[in-house]
Write a protein that holds these residues in place. Sequence first.
Motif, PDB file in Angstrom:
ATOM      1  N   ASN A 173      44.200  16.453  23.330  1.00  0.00           N
ATOM      2  CA  ASN A 173      43.111  15.310  23.469  1.00  0.00           C
ATOM      3  C   ASN A 173      43.410  14.317  22.780  1.00  0.00           C
ATOM      4  N   MET A 174      43.871  14.984  21.445  1.00  0.00           N
ATOM      5  CA  MET A 174      44.220  14.141  20.494  1.00  0.00           C
ATOM      6  C   MET A 174      45.421  13.515  20.589  1.00  0.00           C
ATOM      7  N   PHE A 175      46.242  14.286  21.431  1.00  0.00           N
ATOM      8  CA  PHE A 175      47.877  13.551  21.627  1.00  0.00           C
ATOM      9  C   PHE A 175      47.619  13.781  23.621  1.00  0.00           C
ATOM     10  N   LEU A 176      46.520  13.308  23.504  1.00  0.00           N
ATOM     11  CA  LEU A 176      46.812  13.461  25.360  1.00  0.00           C
ATOM     12  C   LEU A 176      47.888  12.066  26.428  1.00  0.00           C
ATOM     13  N   GLY A 177      48.384  12.107  27.085  1.00  0.00           N
ATOM     14  CA  GLY A 177      49.812  11.040  27.362  1.00  0.00           C
ATOM     15  C   GLY A 177      50.443  10.064  26.415  1.00  0.00           C
ATOM     16  N   ARG A 178      50.383  11.395  24.480  1.00  0.00           N
ATOM     17  CA  ARG A 178      51.167  10.574  23.490  1.00  0.00           C
ATOM     18  C   ARG A 178      51.898  11.503  23.227  1.00  0.00           C
ATOM     19  N   GLU A 179      51.880  12.992  23.762  1.00  0.00           N
ATOM     20  CA  GLU A 179      52.475  13.936  23.355  1.00  0.00           C
ATOM     21  C   GLU A 179      53.937  14.624  22.746  1.00  0.00           C
ATOM     22  N   LEU A 180      53.631  14.794  21.733  1.00  0.00           N
ATOM     23  CA  LEU A 180      54.860  14.777  20.741  1.00  0.00           C
ATOM     24  C   LEU A 180      56.376  16.326  21.101  1.00  0.00           C
ATOM     25  N   VAL A 211      60.460  20.650  25.386  1.00  0.00           N
ATOM     26  CA  VAL A 211      59.300  21.667  25.648  1.00  0.00           C
ATOM     27  C   VAL A 211      58.689  20.444  24.305  1.00  0.00           C
ATOM     28  N   LEU A 212      57.028  20.953  24.635  1.00  0.00           N
ATOM     29  CA  LEU A 212      56.065  19.838  23.443  1.00  0.00           C
ATOM     30  C   LEU A 212      56.155  20.790  22.083  1.00  0.00           C
ATOM     31  N   ASP A 213      55.945  19.884  20.984  1.00  0.00           N
ATOM     32  CA  ASP A 213      56.076  20.438  19.682  1.00  0.00           C
ATOM     33  C   ASP A 213      54.335  20.479  20.197  1.00  0.00           C
ATOM     34  N   GLU A 214      54.028  22.603  19.976  1.00  0.00           N
ATOM     35  CA  GLU A 214      53.031  21.843  19.255  1.00  0.00           C
ATOM     36  C   GLU A 214      52.153  22.481  18.164  1.00  0.00           C
ATOM     37  N   ALA A 215      53.057  22.712  17.407  1.00  0.00           N
ATOM     38  CA  ALA A 215      53.244  23.065  15.799  1.00  0.00           C
ATOM     39  C   ALA A 215      52.948  21.744  15.577  1.00  0.00           C
ATOM     40  N   THR A 216      53.741  20.561  15.039  1.00  0.00           N
ATOM     41  CA  THR A 216      53.864  19.662  15.059  1.00  0.00           C
ATOM     42  C   THR A 216      52.110  18.855  14.716  1.00  0.00           C
ATOM     43  N   MET A 217      52.163  19.008  16.060  1.00  0.00           N
ATOM     44  CA  MET A 217      50.945  18.189  17.166  1.00  0.00           C
ATOM     45  C   MET A 217      49.923  18.831  16.169  1.00  0.00           C
ATOM     46  N   GLU A 218      49.637  19.961  16.109  1.00  0.00           N
ATOM     47  CA  GLU A 218      48.236  20.641  15.697  1.00  0.00           C
ATOM     48  C   GLU A 218      48.188  20.731  13.801  1.00  0.00           C
ATOM     49  N   GLU A 219      49.322  20.584  13.320  1.00  0.00           N
ATOM     50  CA  GLU A 219      49.501  20.148  12.291  1.00  0.00           C
ATOM     51  C   GLU A 219      49.107  18.348  11.856  1.00  0.00           C
ATOM     52  N   ALA A 263      41.302   7.613  17.799  1.00  0.00           N
ATOM     53  CA  ALA A 263      41.428   5.657  17.245  1.00  0.00           C
ATOM     54  C   ALA A 263      42.883   6.727  16.180  1.00  0.00           C
ATOM     55  N   VAL A 264      42.357   7.788  15.160  1.00  0.00           N
ATOM     56  CA  VAL A 264      42.941   7.277  13.469  1.00  0.00           C
ATOM     57  C   VAL A 264      44.315   7.528  13.924  1.00  0.00           C
ATOM     58  N   LEU A 265      44.437   8.337  14.677  1.00  0.00           N
ATOM     59  CA  LEU A 265      46.075   9.465  14.744  1.00  0.00           C
ATOM     60  C   LEU A 265      46.770   8.204  14.534  1.00  0.00           C
ATOM     61  N   TRP A 266      46.621   7.170  15.487  1.00  0.00           N
ATOM     62  CA  TRP A 266      48.483   6.437  15.417  1.00  0.00           C
ATOM     63  C   TRP A 266      48.683   4.999  14.499  1.00  0.00           C
TER      64      TRP A 266
END
Length: 259
Positions: free
Chosen positions: A101-108, A113-121, A158-161
Amino acid sequence: MTQPPVLRLRGIDKSFGPVQVLHDVALTAHAGEVTALVGDNGAGKSTLVKCIGGIHTADGGEYLFEDRPVQVHSPRDAAALGVEIVYQDLALCDNLDIVQNMFLGRELRRGLVLDEATMEEKAAATLKALSVRTVTSLRQKVASLSGGQRQTVAIAKAVLWNSRLVILDEPTAALGVAQTAQVLELVRRLADNGLAVILISHNMNDVFAVSDQIAALHLGRMAAQVRTCDVTHAQVVELITSGRSGDLGLDPNSKGAAL
């Protein structure tokens, strides 16, 4: 204030056909402060926020961001400045987990493939920076979260970006007492971390609990923007309902003042 405000609006007008919804509205929001935007239903709060967020384009007036004039014609323009809005419906997907949800539409991505580890970090670091302790697992589905936890995820998203200004639309509207306290603590922490925060709320207790300034709209006009410590609950209610309280507020001869 020595620092210029993050957001400064001057003379904002907005009409829909023959109906003028906003009249010569001014508003400022400073880094490190919570500015509460209050007003009765139909006062123009939602329209003003949509003008800030680029959903509507103002018909006239100045939009200054960090002391420079800007043109905001779309949500993409607003996001590029660092403006994030958390609407009342939260725009979260129940079937996805917190990270998704936090990366929805702005996935890394890493290659294809999705960079799941970096997104979770990054998600974990954002929640930690906001001192969020109510979320036990970043891989929980949003459907399993309480109302307060959902609001927390939406705010963290919202504050992630690299946001500079976060606008929160009635963040405690559907919450109980304990969850409301948690969300208000998070709102205060956003400002303490250096962001400019605009809080839209009908709840005067919430407004006085966390805000540094109060901006009261009345019939599409800004009745007053004042330091919270300089006014009482009763004065703010008068500004909301009649546009004036004693010497404070709209000119009694203006069209926006109550008769």
